[in-house]
Design a protein around this motif. Structure first.
Motif, PDB file in Angstrom:
ATOM      1  N   LEU A 150       0.849  -1.190   0.000  1.00  0.00           N
ATOM      2  CA  LEU A 150       0.000   0.000   0.000  1.00  0.00           C
ATOM      3  C   LEU A 150       0.882   1.237   0.000  1.00  0.00           C
ATOM      4  N   ASN A 151       0.463   2.246  -0.757  1.00  0.00           N
ATOM      5  CA  ASN A 151       1.188   3.503  -0.676  1.00  0.00           C
ATOM      6  C   ASN A 151       0.683   4.273   0.552  1.00  0.00           C
ATOM      7  N   LEU A 152       1.252   5.425   0.839  1.00  0.00           N
ATOM      8  CA  LEU A 152       0.897   6.175   2.035  1.00  0.00           C
ATOM      9  C   LEU A 152      -0.594   6.523   2.067  1.00  0.00           C
ATOM     10  N   HIS A 153      -1.132   6.976   0.950  1.00  0.00           N
ATOM     11  CA  HIS A 153      -2.545   7.344   0.881  1.00  0.00           C
ATOM     12  C   HIS A 153      -3.436   6.117   1.133  1.00  0.00           C
ATOM     13  N   GLN A 154      -3.099   4.999   0.521  1.00  0.00           N
ATOM     14  CA  GLN A 154      -3.876   3.777   0.716  1.00  0.00           C
ATOM     15  C   GLN A 154      -3.795   3.299   2.166  1.00  0.00           C
ATOM     16  N   SER A 155      -2.628   3.439   2.793  1.00  0.00           N
ATOM     17  CA  SER A 155      -2.483   3.065   4.204  1.00  0.00           C
ATOM     18  C   SER A 155      -3.397   3.911   5.082  1.00  0.00           C
ATOM     19  N   HIS A 156      -3.486   5.201   4.802  1.00  0.00           N
ATOM     20  CA  HIS A 156      -4.373   6.082   5.553  1.00  0.00           C
ATOM     21  C   HIS A 156      -5.834   5.714   5.314  1.00  0.00           C
TER      22      HIS A 156
ATOM     23  N   VAL B 285     -10.930   3.174   7.298  1.00  0.00           N
ATOM     24  CA  VAL B 285     -11.963   2.141   7.173  1.00  0.00           C
ATOM     25  C   VAL B 285     -11.991   1.283   8.435  1.00  0.00           C
ATOM     26  N   ARG B 286     -10.827   0.891   8.923  1.00  0.00           N
ATOM     27  CA  ARG B 286     -10.781   0.084  10.149  1.00  0.00           C
ATOM     28  C   ARG B 286     -11.405   0.830  11.315  1.00  0.00           C
ATOM     29  N   ALA B 287     -11.074   2.105  11.464  1.00  0.00           N
ATOM     30  CA  ALA B 287     -11.585   2.891  12.591  1.00  0.00           C
ATOM     31  C   ALA B 287     -13.092   3.129  12.497  1.00  0.00           C
ATOM     32  N   ASN B 288     -13.621   3.242  11.289  1.00  0.00           N
ATOM     33  CA  ASN B 288     -15.023   3.614  11.115  1.00  0.00           C
ATOM     34  C   ASN B 288     -15.960   2.474  10.740  1.00  0.00           C
ATOM     35  N   HIS B 289     -15.422   1.356  10.288  1.00  0.00           N
ATOM     36  CA  HIS B 289     -16.303   0.286   9.800  1.00  0.00           C
ATOM     37  C   HIS B 289     -15.985  -1.112  10.327  1.00  0.00           C
ATOM     38  N   MET B 290     -14.781  -1.352  10.802  1.00  0.00           N
ATOM     39  CA  MET B 290     -14.445  -2.705  11.251  1.00  0.00           C
ATOM     40  C   MET B 290     -15.134  -3.002  12.578  1.00  0.00           C
ATOM     41  N   ILE B 291     -15.841  -4.110  12.594  1.00  0.00           N
ATOM     42  CA  ILE B 291     -16.543  -4.531  13.794  1.00  0.00           C
ATOM     43  C   ILE B 291     -15.708  -5.540  14.571  1.00  0.00           C
ATOM     44  N   TYR B 292     -15.053  -6.434  13.872  1.00  0.00           N
ATOM     45  CA  TYR B 292     -14.306  -7.499  14.531  1.00  0.00           C
ATOM     46  C   TYR B 292     -13.028  -7.788  13.758  1.00  0.00           C
ATOM     47  N   ASN B 293     -11.950  -8.010  14.475  1.00  0.00           N
ATOM     48  CA  ASN B 293     -10.670  -8.352  13.861  1.00  0.00           C
ATOM     49  C   ASN B 293     -10.100  -9.547  14.614  1.00  0.00           C
ATOM     50  N   TYR B 294     -10.164 -10.712  14.011  1.00  0.00           N
ATOM     51  CA  TYR B 294      -9.685 -11.898  14.710  1.00  0.00           C
ATOM     52  C   TYR B 294      -8.184 -11.852  14.959  1.00  0.00           C
ATOM     53  N   CYS B 295      -7.460 -11.016  14.218  1.00  0.00           N
ATOM     54  CA  CYS B 295      -6.019 -10.911  14.431  1.00  0.00           C
ATOM     55  C   CYS B 295      -5.696 -10.300  15.795  1.00  0.00           C
ATOM     56  N   THR B 296      -6.616  -9.575  16.377  1.00  0.00           N
ATOM     57  CA  THR B 296      -6.380  -8.953  17.681  1.00  0.00           C
ATOM     58  C   THR B 296      -7.197  -9.607  18.792  1.00  0.00           C
ATOM     59  N   ASP B 297      -7.877 -10.694  18.496  1.00  0.00           N
ATOM     60  CA  ASP B 297      -8.726 -11.389  19.471  1.00  0.00           C
ATOM     61  C   ASP B 297      -7.893 -12.428  20.228  1.00  0.00           C
ATOM     62  N   LYS B 298      -7.215 -11.966  21.273  1.00  0.00           N
ATOM     63  CA  LYS B 298      -6.318 -12.845  22.033  1.00  0.00           C
ATOM     64  C   LYS B 298      -7.088 -13.882  22.855  1.00  0.00           C
TER      65      LYS B 298
END
Length: 113
Positions: A74-80, A85-98
Motif C-alpha cells: 500500500l502507498n501512504l494514501h492507501q495506508s491512511h 476504514v478500520r476505525a469507522n467500519h471494522m466490527i471485529y478483527n480476529y487478528c487482535t482477538d487474544k
C-alpha cells in the motif's frame, strides 16, 4: 484448483460480541462468482509445502505480477484509507482477538498497516 466459500452463523462473536444479530429474513443467501480468472503460481504436489511457498512468494527477482509494489504494497494514501476504514467500519478483527486466538494466526503477521 477451485474456489470454495461458505456462510456460517457467527452471531455470538463476529457481530460486536453478539449485539447485532444476523437478519435471517434475507435468506437464502446466495454467493456467485463472475469473470473469475485464476492467475497464480503453479505448485507441484510432490514438492514440500514450504518449498512451494518459497517458489511462489515475493523474492528479490519480483518474478510474478503480484510481487510488484503497486500490487503487493500500500502507498501512504492507501495506508491512511485502510486505517480510516478500520476505525469507522471494522466490527471485529480476529487478528487482535487474544481470547480466541492466544497465538496470533500466521496470516496476521505478514503485513501490519
Amino acid at each position: 484448483m477451485g474456489v470454495y466459500s461458505s456462510i456460517w452463523n457467527a452471531d455470538d462473536w463476529a457481530t460486536q460480541g453478539g449485539l447485532i444479530k444476523t437478519d435471517w429474513s434475507h435468506a437464502p443467501f446466495v454467493a456467485s462468482y463472475q469473470g473469475f480468472d485464476i492467475n497464480a503460481c503453479q505448485c507441484n504436489d510432490t514438492v514440500a509445502w514450504s518449498d512451494n511457498a518459497k517458489k511462489c512468494s515475493s523474492s528479490a527477482e519480483r518474478q510474478f505480477w503480484w510481487d510488484t509494489p503497486a500490487v503487493a504494497e500500500l502507498n501512504l494514501h492507501q495506508s491512511h484509507q485502510l486505517l480510516w476504514v478500520r476505525a469507522n467500519h471494522m466490527i471485529y478483527n480476529y487478528c487482535t482477538d487474544k481470547s480466541r486466538f492466544p497465538v496470533t494466526p500466521a496470516e496476521c503477521e505478514h503485513h501490519r498497516h
